[in-house]
Design a protein around this motif. Structure first.
Motif, PDB file in Angstrom:
ATOM      1  N   THR A 127       0.824  -1.215   0.000  1.00 34.41           N
ATOM      2  CA  THR A 127       0.000   0.000   0.000  1.00 34.41           C
ATOM      3  C   THR A 127       0.853   1.258   0.000  1.00 34.41           C
ATOM      4  O   THR A 127       0.594   2.212  -0.728  1.00 34.41           O
ATOM      5  CB  THR A 127      -0.924   0.020   1.240  1.00 34.41           C
ATOM      6  OG1 THR A 127      -1.635  -1.212   1.266  1.00 34.41           O
ATOM      7  CG2 THR A 127      -1.913   1.171   1.191  1.00 34.41           C
ATOM      8  N   ALA A 128       1.905   1.255   0.821  1.00 29.69           N
ATOM      9  CA  ALA A 128       2.732   2.455   0.945  1.00 29.69           C
ATOM     10  C   ALA A 128       3.710   2.607  -0.224  1.00 29.69           C
ATOM     11  O   ALA A 128       4.428   3.597  -0.320  1.00 29.69           O
ATOM     12  CB  ALA A 128       3.500   2.401   2.256  1.00 29.69           C
ATOM     13  N   ASP A 129       3.741   1.606  -1.091  1.00 30.86           N
ATOM     14  CA  ASP A 129       4.627   1.638  -2.261  1.00 30.86           C
ATOM     15  C   ASP A 129       6.106   1.733  -1.850  1.00 30.86           C
ATOM     16  O   ASP A 129       6.909   2.334  -2.552  1.00 30.86           O
ATOM     17  CB  ASP A 129       4.250   2.819  -3.176  1.00 30.86           C
ATOM     18  CG  ASP A 129       4.536   2.528  -4.655  1.00 30.86           C
ATOM     19  OD1 ASP A 129       4.566   1.345  -5.042  1.00 30.86           O
ATOM     20  OD2 ASP A 129       4.747   3.501  -5.409  1.00 30.86           O
ATOM     21  N   ASN A 130       6.420   1.114  -0.735  1.00 26.17           N
ATOM     22  CA  ASN A 130       7.798   1.169  -0.238  1.00 26.17           C
ATOM     23  C   ASN A 130       8.748   0.309  -1.060  1.00 26.17           C
ATOM     24  O   ASN A 130       9.899   0.660  -1.272  1.00 26.17           O
ATOM     25  CB  ASN A 130       7.851   0.633   1.201  1.00 26.17           C
ATOM     26  CG  ASN A 130       7.299   1.635   2.182  1.00 26.17           C
ATOM     27  OD1 ASN A 130       7.356   2.839   1.927  1.00 26.17           O
ATOM     28  ND2 ASN A 130       6.750   1.145   3.283  1.00 26.17           N
ATOM     29  N   TYR A 131       8.253  -0.861  -1.460  1.00 26.55           N
ATOM     30  CA  TYR A 131       9.149  -1.851  -2.061  1.00 26.55           C
ATOM     31  C   TYR A 131       8.974  -2.047  -3.559  1.00 26.55           C
ATOM     32  O   TYR A 131       9.805  -2.654  -4.211  1.00 26.55           O
ATOM     33  CB  TYR A 131       8.917  -3.219  -1.394  1.00 26.55           C
ATOM     34  CG  TYR A 131       9.256  -3.272   0.072  1.00 26.55           C
ATOM     35  CD1 TYR A 131      10.557  -3.047   0.515  1.00 26.55           C
ATOM     36  CD2 TYR A 131       8.279  -3.583   1.017  1.00 26.55           C
ATOM     37  CE1 TYR A 131      10.866  -3.106   1.864  1.00 26.55           C
ATOM     38  CE2 TYR A 131       8.578  -3.651   2.367  1.00 26.55           C
ATOM     39  CZ  TYR A 131       9.880  -3.407   2.785  1.00 26.55           C
ATOM     40  OH  TYR A 131      10.177  -3.478   4.111  1.00 26.55           O
ATOM     41  N   ARG A 132       7.819  -1.586  -4.102  1.00 25.73           N
ATOM     42  CA  ARG A 132       7.444  -2.012  -5.457  1.00 25.73           C
ATOM     43  C   ARG A 132       8.475  -1.618  -6.516  1.00 25.73           C
ATOM     44  O   ARG A 132       8.745  -2.386  -7.448  1.00 25.73           O
ATOM     45  CB  ARG A 132       6.053  -1.477  -5.814  1.00 25.73           C
ATOM     46  CG  ARG A 132       5.461  -2.144  -7.036  1.00 25.73           C
ATOM     47  CD  ARG A 132       4.017  -1.727  -7.297  1.00 25.73           C
ATOM     48  NE  ARG A 132       3.053  -2.362  -6.425  1.00 25.73           N
ATOM     49  CZ  ARG A 132       2.477  -1.772  -5.378  1.00 25.73           C
ATOM     50  NH1 ARG A 132       2.768  -0.521  -5.093  1.00 25.73           N
ATOM     51  NH2 ARG A 132       1.609  -2.411  -4.630  1.00 25.73           N
ATOM     52  N   GLY A 133       9.049  -0.433  -6.409  1.00 22.49           N
ATOM     53  CA  GLY A 133      10.033   0.012  -7.399  1.00 22.49           C
ATOM     54  C   GLY A 133      11.236  -0.920  -7.427  1.00 22.49           C
ATOM     55  O   GLY A 133      11.648  -1.418  -8.483  1.00 22.49           O
ATOM     56  N   ASP A 134      11.804  -1.199  -6.242  1.00 24.33           N
ATOM     57  CA  ASP A 134      12.947  -2.116  -6.168  1.00 24.33           C
ATOM     58  C   ASP A 134      12.545  -3.513  -6.629  1.00 24.33           C
ATOM     59  O   ASP A 134      13.318  -4.223  -7.285  1.00 24.33           O
ATOM     60  CB  ASP A 134      13.453  -2.228  -4.716  1.00 24.33           C
ATOM     61  CG  ASP A 134      14.153  -0.951  -4.275  1.00 24.33           C
ATOM     62  OD1 ASP A 134      14.390  -0.069  -5.137  1.00 24.33           O
ATOM     63  OD2 ASP A 134      14.463  -0.840  -3.067  1.00 24.33           O
ATOM     64  N   TYR A 135      11.336  -3.879  -6.232  1.00 24.27           N
ATOM     65  CA  TYR A 135      10.822  -5.213  -6.577  1.00 24.27           C
ATOM     66  C   TYR A 135      10.838  -5.399  -8.097  1.00 24.27           C
ATOM     67  O   TYR A 135      11.320  -6.408  -8.624  1.00 24.27           O
ATOM     68  CB  TYR A 135       9.400  -5.332  -6.026  1.00 24.27           C
ATOM     69  CG  TYR A 135       8.730  -6.669  -6.208  1.00 24.27           C
ATOM     70  CD1 TYR A 135       8.664  -7.588  -5.165  1.00 24.27           C
ATOM     71  CD2 TYR A 135       8.115  -7.019  -7.418  1.00 24.27           C
ATOM     72  CE1 TYR A 135       8.024  -8.810  -5.313  1.00 24.27           C
ATOM     73  CE2 TYR A 135       7.475  -8.235  -7.585  1.00 24.27           C
ATOM     74  CZ  TYR A 135       7.429  -9.120  -6.519  1.00 24.27           C
ATOM     75  OH  TYR A 135       6.795 -10.325  -6.679  1.00 24.27           O
ATOM     76  N   LEU A 136      10.315  -4.386  -8.801  1.00 24.47           N
ATOM     77  CA  LEU A 136      10.252  -4.465 -10.255  1.00 24.47           C
ATOM     78  C   LEU A 136      11.656  -4.552 -10.855  1.00 24.47           C
ATOM     79  O   LEU A 136      11.927  -5.404 -11.702  1.00 24.47           O
ATOM     80  CB  LEU A 136       9.537  -3.231 -10.804  1.00 24.47           C
ATOM     81  CG  LEU A 136       8.018  -3.328 -10.805  1.00 24.47           C
ATOM     82  CD1 LEU A 136       7.390  -1.948 -10.882  1.00 24.47           C
ATOM     83  CD2 LEU A 136       7.560  -4.190 -11.987  1.00 24.47           C
ATOM     84  N   ARG A 137      12.525  -3.667 -10.387  1.00 25.33           N
ATOM     85  CA  ARG A 137      13.887  -3.646 -10.927  1.00 25.33           C
ATOM     86  C   ARG A 137      14.574  -4.993 -10.684  1.00 25.33           C
ATOM     87  O   ARG A 137      15.159  -5.581 -11.593  1.00 25.33           O
ATOM     88  CB  ARG A 137      14.690  -2.518 -10.260  1.00 25.33           C
ATOM     89  CG  ARG A 137      16.072  -2.314 -10.849  1.00 25.33           C
ATOM     90  CD  ARG A 137      16.970  -1.567  -9.869  1.00 25.33           C
ATOM     91  NE  ARG A 137      17.020  -2.270  -8.592  1.00 25.33           N
ATOM     92  CZ  ARG A 137      17.062  -1.690  -7.399  1.00 25.33           C
ATOM     93  NH1 ARG A 137      17.056  -0.382  -7.303  1.00 25.33           N
ATOM     94  NH2 ARG A 137      17.100  -2.409  -6.285  1.00 25.33           N
ATOM     95  N   ASP A 138      14.457  -5.501  -9.464  1.00 23.76           N
ATOM     96  CA  ASP A 138      15.196  -6.716  -9.119  1.00 23.76           C
ATOM     97  C   ASP A 138      14.604  -7.960  -9.777  1.00 23.76           C
ATOM     98  O   ASP A 138      15.336  -8.875 -10.174  1.00 23.76           O
ATOM     99  CB  ASP A 138      15.222  -6.897  -7.594  1.00 23.76           C
ATOM    100  CG  ASP A 138      15.997  -5.757  -6.927  1.00 23.76           C
ATOM    101  OD1 ASP A 138      16.713  -5.031  -7.650  1.00 23.76           O
ATOM    102  OD2 ASP A 138      15.879  -5.596  -5.697  1.00 23.76           O
ATOM    103  N   HIS A 139      13.274  -7.998  -9.891  1.00 24.82           N
ATOM    104  CA  HIS A 139      12.679  -9.167 -10.553  1.00 24.82           C
ATOM    105  C   HIS A 139      12.927  -9.135 -12.056  1.00 24.82           C
ATOM    106  O   HIS A 139      13.164 -10.174 -12.661  1.00 24.82           O
ATOM    107  CB  HIS A 139      11.190  -9.295 -10.216  1.00 24.82           C
ATOM    108  CG  HIS A 139      10.969  -9.850  -8.832  1.00 24.82           C
ATOM    109  ND1 HIS A 139      11.048  -9.067  -7.702  1.00 24.82           N
ATOM    110  CD2 HIS A 139      10.728 -11.109  -8.393  1.00 24.82           C
ATOM    111  CE1 HIS A 139      10.857  -9.831  -6.633  1.00 24.82           C
ATOM    112  NE2 HIS A 139      10.655 -11.070  -7.022  1.00 24.82           N
ATOM    113  N   LEU A 140      12.910  -7.938 -12.645  1.00 26.87           N
ATOM    114  CA  LEU A 140      13.275  -7.873 -14.071  1.00 26.87           C
ATOM    115  C   LEU A 140      14.743  -8.273 -14.241  1.00 26.87           C
ATOM    116  O   LEU A 140      15.102  -8.969 -15.183  1.00 26.87           O
ATOM    117  CB  LEU A 140      13.044  -6.465 -14.625  1.00 26.87           C
ATOM    118  CG  LEU A 140      11.600  -6.163 -15.012  1.00 26.87           C
ATOM    119  CD1 LEU A 140      11.430  -4.690 -15.355  1.00 26.87           C
ATOM    120  CD2 LEU A 140      11.169  -7.030 -16.198  1.00 26.87           C
TER     121      LEU A 140
END
Ligand code: BGC
Length: 384
Positions: free
Chosen positions: A311-324
């Motif tokens: 919800t807080a969008d804390n991890y999503r950016g890193d998540y996307l970069r690292d999973h890609l």
């Protein structure tokens, strides 16, 4: 990290989770009975799809995975609703107009109520009806769809509906699970054949929920054996059963488990950091290893889902970069990965968890149905 030009970068949704008012399916029925949170108008994607796709375009995505709701198209056995078929034609045309490659899912956990009353996939009549529906969708939309997914996450559907009994039809038991898995294999094969009768060149697969498994104690032979067995059963039984009936593998990746003999480590919820709002541990290396495990099938792979509630969008950016990053690392090592769909385009109805968990690249304010691009969507855009 180098993203090849023709690589698909998209987002995924399923019909019941976003459209709203799917009044003819089994979920809706149980929602009205108070057994499940009510989905109501959900994200009203049924009416707001144009706006939603435009937002996806603004992120730079070039592909979308959407669902067609069987219960809308065939509300009564054998009776097709032309109005709803036209609706989906408009949705698919809109996607094309905005320049997306298109993947369509035909079964994403929900069934028409009549099909569920007949016994769901355990009924031969329902399996045949599902295949007929699949064939009909290809007859209607072949010009607009690039990839067809027959069934989404067979093991999750089985475990939640027939093992834990928390989803319709609320059954519990290993015997049920065994029979439903076999029934889903049959349903997929029937649907595959029907689709191929319509168009031999159609691209057909399933979206398979594979997880990463590692021994909790490195070098412990019992843990290693357990990992081998669990992978064979959970990740590969279904895929091996349909090996001649798929043109690609769709991979839904969310979970990594460390297993210790005899029963330790199955719990998917964790306090270990980083984890999502739902307690799902974030481990991109797991995606790389699961993709490498799929090399043995020698067919193209699409990551059809991967994402987190945040919800807080804390991890999503890193998540996307690292999973890609994990996807391209696996690709470099020979996994034939051709696309990645983030789950999900929008915040949506997270099944028995209701509207609490927020998976979207786009935040949805449900009372006003306002959409806002999350910061992480902007990071995704930069990556692209
Ligand atoms: C399902 C989605 C679900 C997502 C997050 C997948 O298992 O296909 O419908 O929303 O995971 O739980």
């Amino acid at each position: 990290m180098q993203i090849p030009k023709d690589f698909l970068l998209g987002a995924a949704t399923s019909a019941h989770q976003v459209e709203g008012e799917n009044i003819n399916n089994d979920w809706w029925y149980w929602e009205q009975k108070g057994k499940l949170p009510e989905s109501g108008v959900a994200c009203d994607h049924y009416h707001k799809y144009q706006e939603d796709f435009a937002l996806a375009k603004s992120v730079g995505l070039n592909a979308q995975r959407i669902g067609i709701e069987w219960a809308r198209v065939e509300p009564e056995p054998g009776i097709m609703d032309r109005g709803e078929i036209n609706h989906y034609r408009n949705v698919l045309k809109e996607l094309r107009k905005q320049g997306f490659a298109i993947m369509v899912t035909l079964h994403h956990f929900t069934l028409p109520r009549w099909a569920s009353e007949e016994g769901g996939f355990l009924s031969n009549r329902v399996r045949i009806a599902f295949a007929d529906f699949a064939g009909m969708m290809v007859a209607e939309f072949d010009d607009l769809v690039d990839w067809w997914i027959t069934i989404n996450e067979p093991e999750v559907y089985t475990a939640m509906g027939y093992g834990k009994g928390v989803w319709p039809p609320f059954k519990k038991g290993l015997w049920f699970m065994y029979r439903v898995q076999r029934a889903l294999v049959k349903a997929h094969k029937l649907a595959f054949s029907k689709i191929k009768n319509q168009n031999p060149k159609a691209q057909v697969g399933i979206a398979k929920n594979n997880a990463a498994y590692y021994p909790a104690r490195m070098g412990n032979p019992f843990d290693q054996l357990l990992v081998w067995c669990v992978k064979a059963i959970r990740n590969h039984t279904f895929l091996k059963a349909i090996v001649k009936y798929q043109d690609f593998i769709g991979l839904n990746f969310y979970f990594t488990h460390w297993l210790s003999f005899p029963f330790g480590g199955f719990d998917i919820k964790t306090t270990r950091k980083p984890h999502s709002d739902m307690g799902w541990f974030i481990y991109p290396q797991g995606l790389k290893d699961v993709l490498l495990e799929l090399k043995q099938y020698n067919c193209p792979i699409y990551v059809t889902e991967n994402g987190l509630a945040d919800t807080a969008d804390n991890y999503r950016g890193d998540y996307l970069r690292d999973h890609l990053g994990a996807v391209f690392a696996a690709k470099e090592l020979g996994a034939d990965v051709r696309g990645y769909f983030y789950w999900s385009l929008l915040d949506n109805y997270e099944w028995h968890e209701g509207f609490g968990p927020r998976f979207g690249l786009i935040a949805v304010d449900y009372p006003t149905q306002t959409r806002t691009l999350r910061e992480s969507a902007k990071i995704f855009k930069e990556l692209i």
